[in-house]
Design a protein around this motif. Sequence first.
Motif, PDB file in Angstrom:
ATOM      1  N   LYS A   1       0.820  -1.217   0.000  1.00  0.00           N
ATOM      2  CA  LYS A   1       0.000   0.000   0.000  1.00  0.00           C
ATOM      3  C   LYS A   1       0.857   1.272   0.000  1.00  0.00           C
ATOM      4  CE  LYS A   1      -3.868  -2.280   0.235  1.00  0.00           C
ATOM      5  NZ  LYS A   1      -4.798  -2.314  -0.923  1.00  0.00           N
ATOM      6  N   LEU A   2       1.976   1.228   0.725  1.00  0.00           N
ATOM      7  CA  LEU A   2       2.806   2.428   0.874  1.00  0.00           C
ATOM      8  C   LEU A   2       3.426   2.860  -0.452  1.00  0.00           C
ATOM      9  CD1 LEU A   2       3.615   4.269   3.261  1.00  0.00           C
ATOM     10  CD2 LEU A   2       5.739   2.964   3.421  1.00  0.00           C
ATOM     11  N   LYS A   3       3.720   1.873  -1.330  1.00  0.00           N
ATOM     12  CA  LYS A   3       4.367   2.196  -2.612  1.00  0.00           C
ATOM     13  C   LYS A   3       3.498   3.119  -3.474  1.00  0.00           C
ATOM     14  CE  LYS A   3       2.389  -1.752  -5.063  1.00  0.00           C
ATOM     15  NZ  LYS A   3       2.577  -3.078  -5.664  1.00  0.00           N
ATOM     16  N   ASN A   4       2.179   3.128  -3.219  1.00  0.00           N
ATOM     17  CA  ASN A   4       1.272   3.975  -3.989  1.00  0.00           C
ATOM     18  C   ASN A   4       1.050   5.340  -3.341  1.00  0.00           C
ATOM     19  OD1 ASN A   4       0.792   1.811  -5.828  1.00  0.00           O
ATOM     20  ND2 ASN A   4      -0.685   0.938  -4.383  1.00  0.00           N
ATOM     21  N   LYS A   5       1.640   5.566  -2.175  1.00  0.00           N
ATOM     22  CA  LYS A   5       1.404   6.799  -1.430  1.00  0.00           C
ATOM     23  C   LYS A   5       2.622   7.722  -1.402  1.00  0.00           C
ATOM     24  CE  LYS A   5      -1.949   4.450   1.590  1.00  0.00           C
ATOM     25  NZ  LYS A   5      -3.154   5.204   1.161  1.00  0.00           N
ATOM     26  N   ILE A   6       3.823   7.127  -1.246  1.00  0.00           N
ATOM     27  CA  ILE A   6       5.055   7.922  -1.162  1.00  0.00           C
ATOM     28  C   ILE A   6       6.193   7.152  -1.820  1.00  0.00           C
ATOM     29  CG2 ILE A   6       4.439   9.141   0.979  1.00  0.00           C
ATOM     30  CD1 ILE A   6       6.198   7.139   2.485  1.00  0.00           C
TER      31      ILE A   6
ATOM     32  N   GLY B   1     -15.647 -17.395  14.948  1.00  0.00           N
ATOM     33  CA  GLY B   1     -14.887 -17.233  13.715  1.00  0.00           C
ATOM     34  C   GLY B   1     -15.422 -16.088  12.875  1.00  0.00           C
ATOM     35  N   GLU B   2     -16.732 -15.996  12.777  1.00  0.00           N
ATOM     36  CA  GLU B   2     -17.365 -14.903  12.032  1.00  0.00           C
ATOM     37  C   GLU B   2     -17.101 -13.557  12.708  1.00  0.00           C
ATOM     38  OE1 GLU B   2     -19.025 -14.724   9.237  1.00  0.00           O
ATOM     39  OE2 GLU B   2     -19.314 -16.839   8.712  1.00  0.00           O
ATOM     40  N   ALA B   3     -17.220 -13.516  14.027  1.00  0.00           N
ATOM     41  CA  ALA B   3     -17.017 -12.272  14.774  1.00  0.00           C
ATOM     42  C   ALA B   3     -15.572 -11.797  14.672  1.00  0.00           C
ATOM     43  CB  ALA B   3     -17.404 -12.477  16.238  1.00  0.00           C
ATOM     44  N   LEU B   4     -14.633 -12.744  14.684  1.00  0.00           N
ATOM     45  CA  LEU B   4     -13.222 -12.405  14.547  1.00  0.00           C
ATOM     46  C   LEU B   4     -12.958 -11.791  13.171  1.00  0.00           C
ATOM     47  CD1 LEU B   4     -10.469 -12.670  16.071  1.00  0.00           C
ATOM     48  CD2 LEU B   4     -10.123 -14.800  14.794  1.00  0.00           C
ATOM     49  N   TYR B   5     -13.547 -12.373  12.148  1.00  0.00           N
ATOM     50  CA  TYR B   5     -13.395 -11.861  10.781  1.00  0.00           C
ATOM     51  C   TYR B   5     -13.938 -10.434  10.675  1.00  0.00           C
ATOM     52  CZ  TYR B   5     -14.262 -11.288   5.778  1.00  0.00           C
ATOM     53  OH  TYR B   5     -14.304 -10.800   4.490  1.00  0.00           O
ATOM     54  N   GLU B   6     -15.104 -10.194  11.230  1.00  0.00           N
ATOM     55  CA  GLU B   6     -15.725  -8.874  11.148  1.00  0.00           C
ATOM     56  C   GLU B   6     -14.869  -7.811  11.833  1.00  0.00           C
ATOM     57  OE1 GLU B   6     -18.382  -7.915   9.473  1.00  0.00           O
ATOM     58  OE2 GLU B   6     -18.635  -9.952   8.684  1.00  0.00           O
ATOM     59  N   ARG B   7     -14.344  -8.131  13.006  1.00  0.00           N
ATOM     60  CA  ARG B   7     -13.536  -7.143  13.743  1.00  0.00           C
ATOM     61  C   ARG B   7     -12.198  -6.904  13.041  1.00  0.00           C
ATOM     62  NH1 ARG B   7     -13.232  -4.509  18.480  1.00  0.00           N
ATOM     63  NH2 ARG B   7     -11.218  -4.306  19.530  1.00  0.00           N
ATOM     64  N   ALA B   8     -11.589  -7.957  12.542  1.00  0.00           N
ATOM     65  CA  ALA B   8     -10.278  -7.823  11.898  1.00  0.00           C
ATOM     66  C   ALA B   8     -10.367  -6.993  10.625  1.00  0.00           C
ATOM     67  CB  ALA B   8      -9.699  -9.202  11.588  1.00  0.00           C
ATOM     68  N   THR B   9     -11.356  -7.290   9.790  1.00  0.00           N
ATOM     69  CA  THR B   9     -11.454  -6.579   8.506  1.00  0.00           C
ATOM     70  C   THR B   9     -11.867  -5.124   8.685  1.00  0.00           C
ATOM     71  OG1 THR B   9     -13.728  -7.443   8.264  1.00  0.00           O
ATOM     72  CG2 THR B   9     -11.958  -8.655   7.162  1.00  0.00           C
ATOM     73  N   LYS B  10     -12.547  -4.825   9.763  1.00  0.00           N
ATOM     74  CA  LYS B  10     -13.011  -3.468  10.004  1.00  0.00           C
ATOM     75  C   LYS B  10     -11.886  -2.569  10.508  1.00  0.00           C
ATOM     76  CE  LYS B  10     -16.495  -0.848  12.613  1.00  0.00           C
ATOM     77  NZ  LYS B  10     -17.631  -0.935  13.575  1.00  0.00           N
ATOM     78  N   ILE B  11     -11.000  -3.122  11.344  1.00  0.00           N
ATOM     79  CA  ILE B  11     -10.027  -2.285  12.045  1.00  0.00           C
ATOM     80  C   ILE B  11      -8.591  -2.491  11.568  1.00  0.00           C
ATOM     81  CG2 ILE B  11      -9.097  -1.667  14.314  1.00  0.00           C
ATOM     82  CD1 ILE B  11     -11.719  -2.637  15.542  1.00  0.00           C
ATOM     83  N   PHE B  12      -8.220  -3.738  11.285  1.00  0.00           N
ATOM     84  CA  PHE B  12      -6.806  -4.062  11.076  1.00  0.00           C
ATOM     85  C   PHE B  12      -6.519  -4.374   9.607  1.00  0.00           C
ATOM     86  CE2 PHE B  12      -7.997  -5.206  15.429  1.00  0.00           C
ATOM     87  CZ  PHE B  12      -7.166  -4.350  16.127  1.00  0.00           C
ATOM     88  N   SER B  13      -6.584  -3.345   8.771  1.00  0.00           N
ATOM     89  CA  SER B  13      -6.343  -3.493   7.336  1.00  0.00           C
ATOM     90  C   SER B  13      -4.960  -2.948   6.975  1.00  0.00           C
ATOM     91  CB  SER B  13      -7.412  -2.756   6.543  1.00  0.00           C
ATOM     92  OG  SER B  13      -7.254  -1.353   6.688  1.00  0.00           O
ATOM     93  N   SER B  14      -4.439  -3.387   5.832  1.00  0.00           N
ATOM     94  CA  SER B  14      -3.145  -2.878   5.360  1.00  0.00           C
ATOM     95  C   SER B  14      -3.243  -1.422   4.945  1.00  0.00           C
ATOM     96  CB  SER B  14      -2.625  -3.730   4.201  1.00  0.00           C
ATOM     97  OG  SER B  14      -3.570  -3.804   3.160  1.00  0.00           O
ATOM     98  N   GLU B  15      -4.432  -0.989   4.534  1.00  0.00           N
ATOM     99  CA  GLU B  15      -4.630   0.418   4.188  1.00  0.00           C
ATOM    100  C   GLU B  15      -4.462   1.309   5.407  1.00  0.00           C
ATOM    101  OE1 GLU B  15      -5.297   3.513   1.488  1.00  0.00           O
ATOM    102  OE2 GLU B  15      -5.109   1.368   1.069  1.00  0.00           O
ATOM    103  N   ASN B  16      -5.042   0.866   6.531  1.00  0.00           N
ATOM    104  CA  ASN B  16      -4.857   1.599   7.792  1.00  0.00           C
ATOM    105  C   ASN B  16      -3.389   1.599   8.219  1.00  0.00           C
ATOM    106  OD1 ASN B  16      -7.580   2.129   7.949  1.00  0.00           O
ATOM    107  ND2 ASN B  16      -8.037   0.468   9.372  1.00  0.00           N
ATOM    108  N   LEU B  17      -2.718   0.471   8.038  1.00  0.00           N
ATOM    109  CA  LEU B  17      -1.306   0.348   8.387  1.00  0.00           C
ATOM    110  C   LEU B  17      -0.471   1.359   7.601  1.00  0.00           C
ATOM    111  CD1 LEU B  17       1.221  -1.116   9.544  1.00  0.00           C
ATOM    112  CD2 LEU B  17       0.984  -2.759   7.678  1.00  0.00           C
ATOM    113  N   ALA B  18      -0.680   1.410   6.276  1.00  0.00           N
ATOM    114  CA  ALA B  18       0.109   2.316   5.438  1.00  0.00           C
ATOM    115  C   ALA B  18      -0.193   3.786   5.757  1.00  0.00           C
ATOM    116  CB  ALA B  18      -0.176   2.039   3.964  1.00  0.00           C
ATOM    117  N   ASN B  19      -1.467   4.096   5.977  1.00  0.00           N
ATOM    118  CA  ASN B  19      -1.820   5.471   6.317  1.00  0.00           C
ATOM    119  C   ASN B  19      -1.184   5.913   7.618  1.00  0.00           C
ATOM    120  OD1 ASN B  19      -3.405   5.877   4.050  1.00  0.00           O
ATOM    121  ND2 ASN B  19      -5.296   5.173   5.028  1.00  0.00           N
TER     122      ASN B  19
END
Length: 359
Positions: free
Chosen positions: A25-30, A341-359
């Motif tokens: 993700k970072l390669k597309n930002k800086i 398993g479903e609840a873990l997926y929902e929380r992970a995809t909502k908060i812990f994304s690579s887009e958030n990491l790069a930003n």
Amino acid sequence: MKVLILISGGDTGGAKTHLFALLDKLKNKIPVRLVCFMEGEFLSGVKAMGVDARILEQKSRFDMSILDDLADMIKNEGFNIVHSHGARANFVAAALKKKVDVPLITTIHSDYLRDFDGIYRKVIYTGLNMLALMKMDYYIAVSGSFKRMLVDRGFNPNDIFTVYNGMDYDKPFVCRSREEFFKRCGIVPRDGEVFVGIIGRHDNVKGHDIFMRGCCLVAKKYNNVRFLVAGNRYGEEPLRRIAEEEGLADRFVFCGFISDIYSFVNVCDINTITSRSESFPYVMLEGARLKKPLVSSDVGGISDLVVDMETGLLFENENYREFAEKISYLLDNPDERNRMGEALYERATKIFSSENLAN
């Protein structure tokens, strides 16, 4: 802003996954460049992503002949930040401090006091890394607990920033079928059999012995459960002895090193982490992506994702009896496995994304 990222290039665990997710993700930002100190799959994998990646090869961990080349690169090409990952890269970055006038930043992926096993490695490598860390200008902690750890050890809280690991949940990944993986490991599954798994290097900090002792208790109570252990072969023999001493060797399958992590996680009905210390391990996010219920020791930043009895189950660090109780709960309640398993997926995809990491 131009960022120069340093890493040894021999990494295979969470740091590798982190860098791949970040750089994608970072390669597309800086403008960003990665420099490795050895050839290998890490470097070739980053290049395949379209990232500017180069090698300045060291003859050994203590070879500082690369410093002038790095300093010239930073000065001549206008890099504004040097960002290091891991003990080897930290050592190089700290040595650069006298040659360049740019901020040095390091990401703290783990408890650096627990990174190395063995007397020599622990004394020499840990000691050098501690000296290097003292020379850094800023620190990125991959969990709130790691920021608190650094503050408790005397680091300035104003120099520490918490940035959680993340991943791109929409990106394709390699995942073999259960049948193919079972065949690879010589497993013949029985009807209704449940598989409990753990993956990670066999170092003391990862707590595989806790997994073994807890699973032995479970095996004595349930006949329809088998336990899968994946990791480097080093350190495997003491784990095998635990099962043999309990007369339960046939209930454990040692799968060796697994490069396609998703293929392993896919065959596990219950994913586990039994580490004595952790940051914010990627195996949580990899398991979440496949909606696998997780039983984990309550260490590091794990509880930021795993809310006990909601998105998974937590047990007290090193308490293998409580670990066994949590596994037993999920074995007795298959509907809870699906819900968590479903609840873990929902929380992970909502908060812990690579887009958030790069930003």
